[in-house]
Design an enzyme around this catalytic site. Structure first.
Site, short mmCIF file in Angstrom:
data_model
loop_
_atom_site.label_atom_id
_atom_site.label_comp_id
_atom_site.label_asym_id
_atom_site.label_seq_id
_atom_site.Cartn_x
_atom_site.Cartn_y
_atom_site.Cartn_z
N THR A 1 -12.30 4.08 4.92
CA THR A 1 -12.57 4.79 3.67
C THR A 1 -11.62 5.96 3.40
O THR A 1 -11.55 6.44 2.27
CB THR A 1 -14.01 5.33 3.65
OG1 THR A 1 -14.20 6.24 4.74
CG2 THR A 1 -15.01 4.19 3.76
N ASP A 2 -10.87 6.42 4.41
CA ASP A 2 -9.99 7.57 4.19
C ASP A 2 -8.96 7.31 3.10
O ASP A 2 -8.52 8.25 2.42
CB ASP A 2 -9.27 7.95 5.48
CG ASP A 2 -10.15 8.71 6.45
OD1 ASP A 2 -11.31 8.98 6.10
OD2 ASP A 2 -9.68 9.02 7.56
N SER B 1 -7.61 3.54 8.68
CA SER B 1 -6.95 3.65 7.38
C SER B 1 -5.86 4.71 7.31
O SER B 1 -4.90 4.55 6.54
CB SER B 1 -7.98 3.86 6.26
OG SER B 1 -8.73 5.02 6.46
N THR C 1 -13.43 2.11 9.79
CA THR C 1 -14.71 2.41 10.44
C THR C 1 -15.63 1.20 10.44
O THR C 1 -16.38 0.97 11.40
CB THR C 1 -15.39 3.59 9.74
OG1 THR C 1 -14.57 4.77 9.90
CG2 THR C 1 -16.77 3.88 10.31
#
Length: 333
Positions: A93-94, A61, A18
């Site tokens: 961030t996942d 990710s 992101t």
């Protein structure tokens, strides 16, 4: 805080996510910004560090896999060999908690390695990417950041790779360490509140081919019939996200008997915090029964991190005794 006249050289290893996304012509946001563009968006960075952009990947990710871990680790090692004194990895961030812990297991770098990202993409109001990069760079440049293992920095908070979890989908404070953060950034200064914790660092050093390991949740009434097909599908280990302190339905526990001693099984807790219990409950499917069946407790590691660990350990040739010894470091085994 007085900035150095000769700031240290810190690499930004761009992986995507992101933080690097912009709105596409026909749909939502997509990865587009390289490491140079990310650094250009951070005001005042040059007075803190000498940033070096390195473009490794630019993917969401969820598109990353276990096979990407050795590649990212190699990129970090190359940056150190080329004179950088710290490395920041920017990604989605996942999977930050998984990637950071995998990197921690692959190499015991003495110099700082920090993973960061963003919950809001650059075109959103209050985009957090530039602030997170600046904070991560500050941490990577700090003398006290050495020998702490891989760290995760978001929302002005410093987390250890083995502790941090993502607890919210989209808020900037999405990341949390149930056993306490390592420190924080206040008024441009880095404060470490906890001692360095190097448990597991480099435990799978040299692994180039992570092994396929299944992760299955224990849900109400699930009899575990998927377990019957794991070996036929090519899996070499299993992590179970158990109920409570690491508990299963008795039928699911019975199915583990068919897997054999060369197929390691780890039991974690789906709660996300605390440690798997050792000797409280004796009913079928509880921790005492599972231990008698040869199941290894994950201790304080979540199911996601236990899977990363087991995959890298098996891929590195670890036998059951070594696998058990690894999890003992985290209160399991």
């Amino acid at each position: 805080m007085v900035e150095s006249k000769n700031p240290p050289e810190i690499a930004l290893l761009g992986v995507g996510g992101t933080i690097a996304m912009v709105r596409s012509e026909h749909s939502g946001v997509m990865p587009a910004l390289d490491a140079t563009a990310l650094l250009d968006a951070v005001p005042g960075l040059d007075s803190v560090v000498r940033p070096r952009p390195i473009n490794l990947k630019n993917v969401p990710s969820p598109h990353l896999g276990l096979e990407d871990l050795p590649d990212i680790a190699a990129g970090i090692t190359a940056a150190f060999a080329d004179g950088c004194v710290g490395v920041v990895v920017s990604q989605g961030t996942d999977t930050i908690d998984e990637i950071a812990f995998g990197l921690h297991l692959l190499h015991a770098w003495p110099a700082p390695v920090v993973v960061t990202g963003a919950l809001r993409h650059p075109s959103q109001a209050g985009a957090d990417g530039p602030a997170n990069i600046l904070d991560a760079m500050r941490v990577a440049a700090h003398p006290a950041a050495k020998d702490r293992g891989v760290m995760v920095v978001l929302n002005a908070t410093i987390h250890a790779a083995d502790r941090v979890i993502k607890r919210h989908v989209s808020r900037p404070d999405a990341f949390f360490s149930p056993r306490g953060a390592l420190g924080e950034i206040i008024e441009d200064a880095v404060y470490f509140e906890a001692l360095a914790d190097r448990r597991g660092a480099g435990a799978a050093a040299g692994c180039q081919q992570p092994a396929p390991v299944a992760l299955l949740p224990a849900a109400l009434g699930d009899d575990g019939r998927l377990i019957d097909h794991l070996q036929g599908a090519g899996y070499r280990g299993l992590v179970l996200d158990g109920m409570g302190g690491g508990h299963l339905h008795p039928t699911m526990a019975d199915r583990l008997e068919q897997l054999g001693p060369d197929f390691p099984v780890i039991i974690a807790s789906r709660t996300g915090s605390g440690r798997t219990l050792r000797q409280t409950y004796g009913y079928p499917g509880a921790e005492i029964d599972l231990a008698a069946r040869g199941v290894i407790r994950a201790g304080s590691l979540t199911g996601l991190k236990a899977r990363i660990a087991l995959s890298l350990l098996i891929g590195n040739g670890a036998e059951r005794t070594a696998v058990r010894g690894f999890f003992e470091q985290f209160g399991g085994g």
